[in-house]
Design an enzyme around this catalytic site. Structure first.
Site, PDB file in Angstrom:
ATOM      1  N   LYS A  15       0.823  -1.211   0.000  1.00 23.20           N
ATOM      2  CA  LYS A  15       0.000   0.000   0.000  1.00 23.20           C
ATOM      3  C   LYS A  15       0.861   1.267   0.000  1.00 23.20           C
ATOM      4  O   LYS A  15       0.510   2.269  -0.622  1.00 23.20           O
ATOM      5  CB  LYS A  15      -0.873  -0.022   1.263  1.00 23.20           C
ATOM      6  N   LYS A  46      11.971  -3.227   2.437  1.00 27.17           N
ATOM      7  CA  LYS A  46      10.654  -2.615   2.203  1.00 27.17           C
ATOM      8  C   LYS A  46      10.831  -1.107   2.203  1.00 27.17           C
ATOM      9  O   LYS A  46      11.340  -0.531   3.171  1.00 27.17           O
ATOM     10  CB  LYS A  46       9.715  -3.038   3.322  1.00 27.17           C
ATOM     11  N   LEU A  75      14.117  -6.571   6.197  1.00 28.90           N
ATOM     12  CA  LEU A  75      13.338  -7.751   6.599  1.00 28.90           C
ATOM     13  C   LEU A  75      13.987  -9.046   6.156  1.00 28.90           C
ATOM     14  O   LEU A  75      14.714  -9.077   5.150  1.00 28.90           O
ATOM     15  CB  LEU A  75      11.943  -7.681   5.946  1.00 28.90           C
ATOM     16  N   TYR A  94      14.205 -12.302   4.174  1.00 32.92           N
ATOM     17  CA  TYR A  94      13.657 -12.619   2.852  1.00 32.92           C
ATOM     18  C   TYR A  94      12.926 -13.956   2.926  1.00 32.92           C
ATOM     19  O   TYR A  94      13.499 -14.970   3.316  1.00 32.92           O
ATOM     20  CB  TYR A  94      14.794 -12.675   1.829  1.00 32.92           C
ATOM     21  N   ASP A 141      -4.523  -8.991  13.314  1.00 35.30           N
ATOM     22  CA  ASP A 141      -4.814  -8.933  11.876  1.00 35.30           C
ATOM     23  C   ASP A 141      -4.325 -10.189  11.161  1.00 35.30           C
ATOM     24  O   ASP A 141      -3.702 -10.117  10.110  1.00 35.30           O
ATOM     25  CB  ASP A 141      -4.170  -7.676  11.279  1.00 35.30           C
ATOM     26  N   LYS A 149      -4.566 -13.068   8.804  1.00 32.75           N
ATOM     27  CA  LYS A 149      -5.300 -13.415   7.573  1.00 32.75           C
ATOM     28  C   LYS A 149      -4.259 -13.874   6.557  1.00 32.75           C
ATOM     29  O   LYS A 149      -3.064 -13.546   6.692  1.00 32.75           O
ATOM     30  CB  LYS A 149      -6.102 -12.225   7.048  1.00 32.75           C
ATOM     31  N   ASN A 164      -1.395 -11.640   5.186  1.00 36.04           N
ATOM     32  CA  ASN A 164      -0.303 -11.197   6.058  1.00 36.04           C
ATOM     33  C   ASN A 164       0.675 -12.314   6.392  1.00 36.04           C
ATOM     34  O   ASN A 164       1.453 -12.199   7.327  1.00 36.04           O
ATOM     35  CB  ASN A 164      -0.869 -10.615   7.361  1.00 36.04           C
ATOM     36  N   ASP A 212       3.157  -9.313   9.028  1.00 39.00           N
ATOM     37  CA  ASP A 212       2.692  -7.936   9.087  1.00 39.00           C
ATOM     38  C   ASP A 212       2.183  -7.626  10.488  1.00 39.00           C
ATOM     39  O   ASP A 212       1.184  -8.191  10.921  1.00 39.00           O
ATOM     40  CB  ASP A 212       1.576  -7.742   8.051  1.00 39.00           C
ATOM     41  N   THR A 232      -9.347  -7.016   9.433  1.00 41.96           N
ATOM     42  CA  THR A 232     -10.113  -7.242   8.215  1.00 41.96           C
ATOM     43  C   THR A 232     -11.434  -7.892   8.556  1.00 41.96           C
ATOM     44  O   THR A 232     -11.486  -8.781   9.387  1.00 41.96           O
ATOM     45  CB  THR A 232      -9.283  -8.133   7.277  1.00 41.96           C
TER      46      THR A 232
HETATM   47  P1  AMP Z   1       3.664  -5.530   1.777  1.00 40.80           P
HETATM   48  O1  AMP Z   1       3.964  -4.097   1.544  1.00 40.80           O
HETATM   49  O2  AMP Z   1       4.202  -6.044   3.087  1.00 40.80           O
HETATM   50  O3  AMP Z   1       2.217  -5.861   1.573  1.00 40.80           O
HETATM   51  O4  AMP Z   1       4.495  -6.344   0.673  1.00 40.80           O
HETATM   52  C1  AMP Z   1       4.146  -6.319  -0.686  1.00 40.80           C
HETATM   53  C2  AMP Z   1       4.536  -7.633  -1.318  1.00 40.80           C
HETATM   54  O5  AMP Z   1       5.964  -7.785  -1.311  1.00 40.80           O
HETATM   55  C3  AMP Z   1       4.034  -8.864  -0.588  1.00 40.80           C
HETATM   56  O6  AMP Z   1       2.747  -9.180  -0.970  1.00 40.80           O
HETATM   57  C4  AMP Z   1       5.055  -9.927  -0.982  1.00 40.80           C
HETATM   58  O7  AMP Z   1       4.759 -10.453  -2.248  1.00 40.80           O
HETATM   59  C5  AMP Z   1       6.329  -9.145  -1.089  1.00 40.80           C
HETATM   60  N1  AMP Z   1       7.102  -9.220   0.151  1.00 40.80           N
HETATM   61  C6  AMP Z   1       6.969  -8.420   1.237  1.00 40.80           C
HETATM   62  N2  AMP Z   1       7.837  -8.742   2.190  1.00 40.80           N
HETATM   63  C7  AMP Z   1       8.550  -9.781   1.733  1.00 40.80           C
HETATM   64  C8  AMP Z   1       9.615 -10.595   2.268  1.00 40.80           C
HETATM   65  N3  AMP Z   1      10.089 -10.374   3.488  1.00 40.80           N
HETATM   66  N4  AMP Z   1      10.113 -11.590   1.506  1.00 40.80           N
HETATM   67  C9  AMP Z   1       9.607 -11.824   0.270  1.00 40.80           C
HETATM   68  N5  AMP Z   1       8.608 -11.095  -0.292  1.00 40.80           N
HETATM   69  C10 AMP Z   1       8.081 -10.089   0.415  1.00 40.80           C
END
Ligand code: AMP
Length: 303
Positions: A57, A76, A124, A126, A170, A172, A175, A188, A206
Site C-alpha cells: 500500500k 521494504k 526484513l 527474505y 490482523d 489473515k 499477512n 505484518d 479485516t
Molecule cells: P507488503 O507491503 O508487506 O504488503 O508487501 C508487498 C509484497 O511484497 C508482498 O505481498 C510480498 O509479495 C512481497 N514481500 C513483502 N515482504 C517480503 C519478504 N520479506 N520476503 C519476500 N517477499 C516479500
C-alpha cells in the site's frame, strides 16, 4: 533503483534459513548482518538492490544484499508522504518496535530500519516462498496435513507473541509469507499492539477475520487472535472464510451469531477444532497451547 544481481549460494546465507542441520550456520548468519552493522546506522549505500518482490500500500519491496556480510534480505521501501497522508506513522512506529524484538521461526524477522528525506526502509528477512495468499488462491484450498502444520505453527508463534503481551489482531492469509522450507511466517504487525494491562476496543483488522467482540464494539484482548486462527483454519480447508456474506452488515451479523456452516467432506476432528476456536465467548476459546495437542493436529502431523 533496481540494479539486479545474481544470487550466489556461497555468498547468500539467507538462502537456506533454518535448514535442519544448519542451526549453527543460522546463528552465524543471523549475527553476520547484525555484526556488520557494528553500532552504526544503516543507510541505502549498505545494500545492493535487486529485483522487486512486490508492491504494498505504501511502497515497494525489493530483494537486497547487505554489501559487507552478503546477507540477502527483503528491503521494504515506504514513502513518507504516503504514510503521512494516510495518518499511519504511529502504526508504523509500533510495527517496527514490535517486530524488531520478536525472534521466532514462524515470525518474519525485522533486522532494522533507516530513513532518508523521502522514504523509510525496513530491513526484513527474505521469505523465499512468497505469499501464502497466492498459494491458497492457486490451490483453492490446502490439504489437512499442510493445514495442520500451518495451524500448529501459527498457534505456537501467536502464543509466543501473547507471552510478550503482543496481540497481532490482523491474522489473515494476506499477512502470511512462506519461508524456504515451506514454513509459515507471520509478516505484518501493522495492527498489532502491546497489551500490558488494559483491554482495547479499537475496531481494526479485516472484516472476515474479526471476532464478535470487535464487531460488536466490545473490549477485546489476546483471544481475538484465537478466533482469527479458527477463521484461518476454516479458510485453509474450505477455500473461503466462514462468515462470508454480501456486504459488511450481513458479514457482521453472521459473525455476531457465529453462523458457522461446514461444507460436506470436512473431517469431524477438524470441525471440532474449528468450533473450539470459534467460540463467541472469548474465555471459552481453546487456549493456543492446547492446539498442538488437539486430535486433528496430532493425527495429521503423525501421518
Ligand atoms: P507488503 O507491503 O508487506 O504488503 O508487501 C508487498 C509484497 O511484497 C508482498 O505481498 C510480498 O509479495 C512481497 N514481500 C513483502 N515482504 C517480503 C519478504 N520479506 N520476503 C519476500 N517477499 C516479500
Amino acid at each position: 533503483m533496481t540494479t539486479g544481481f545474481k544470487r550466489n549460494a556461497a555468498q547468500s546465507p539467507a538462502r537456506h534459513p533454518l535448514s535442519e542441520n544448519q542451526t549453527e550456520n543460522k546463528n552465524m548468519e543471523q549475527s553476520s548482518i547484525e555484526a556488520s552493522k557494528n553500532g552504526k546506522q544503516w543507510c541505502l549505500n549498505d545494500f545492493e538492490i535487486g529485483k522487486p518482490l512486490g508492491r504494498g500500500k505504501f511502497g515497494k519491496v525489493y530483494l537486497a544484499r547487505e554489501k559487507k556480510s552478503k546477507y540477502i534480505v527483503a528491503l521494504k521501501v515506504l514513502t513518507k508522504s504516503q504514510l503521512l497522508k494516510a495518518g499511519v506513522e504511529h502504526q508504523l512506529r509500533r510495527e517496527i518496535e514490535i517486530q524488531c524484538h520478536l525472534r521466532n521461526r514462524n515470525i518474519l524477522r525485522m533486522y532494522g530500519y533507516f530513513y532518508d528525506n523521502k522514504r523509510i526502509y525496513l530491513i526484513l528477512e527474505y521469505s523465499t516462498g512468497g505469499e501464502l495468499y497466492r498459494k491458497l488462491t492457486s490451490k483453492g484450498r490446502f490439504n489437512e496435513k499442510n493445514s495442520a502444520k500451518y495451524i500448529c505453527d501459527m498457534a505456537q508463534a501467536l502464543s509466543y507473541c501473547h507471552a510478550k503481551h503482543i496481540i497481532h489482531r490482523d491474522i489473515k492469509p494476506e499477512n502470511l509469507l512462506i519461508g524456504s522450507r515451506g514454513e509459515i511466517k507471520i509478516a505484518d504487525f501493522g495492527w498489532s499492539v502491546h497489551a500490558p494491562t488494559s483491554r482495547r476496543n479499537t475496531l481494526c483488522g479485516t472484516l472476515d477475520y474479526l471476532p464478535p467482540e470487535m464487531v460488536e464494539g466490545r473490549e477485546h484482548d489476546e483471544m481475538v487472535d484465537v478466533w482469527s486462527l479458527g477463521v484461518l483454519m476454516y479458510e485453509f480447508l474450505v477455500g473461503s472464510p466462514p462468515f462470508e456474506a454480501e456486504g459488511h452488515s450481513a458479514t457482521y451479523r453472521r459473525i455476531s451469531r457465529v453462523d458457522l456452516k461446514f461444507p460436506k467432506g470436512l473431517s469431524e476432528d477438524s470441525k471440532d477444532l474449528i468450533r473450539k476456536l470459534l467460540q463467541k465467548d472469548p474465555r471459552k476459546r481453546l487456549s493456543l497451547d492446547s492446539v498442538p495437542n488437539h486430535p486433528w493436529v496430532l493425527r495429521n502431523l503423525r501421518s
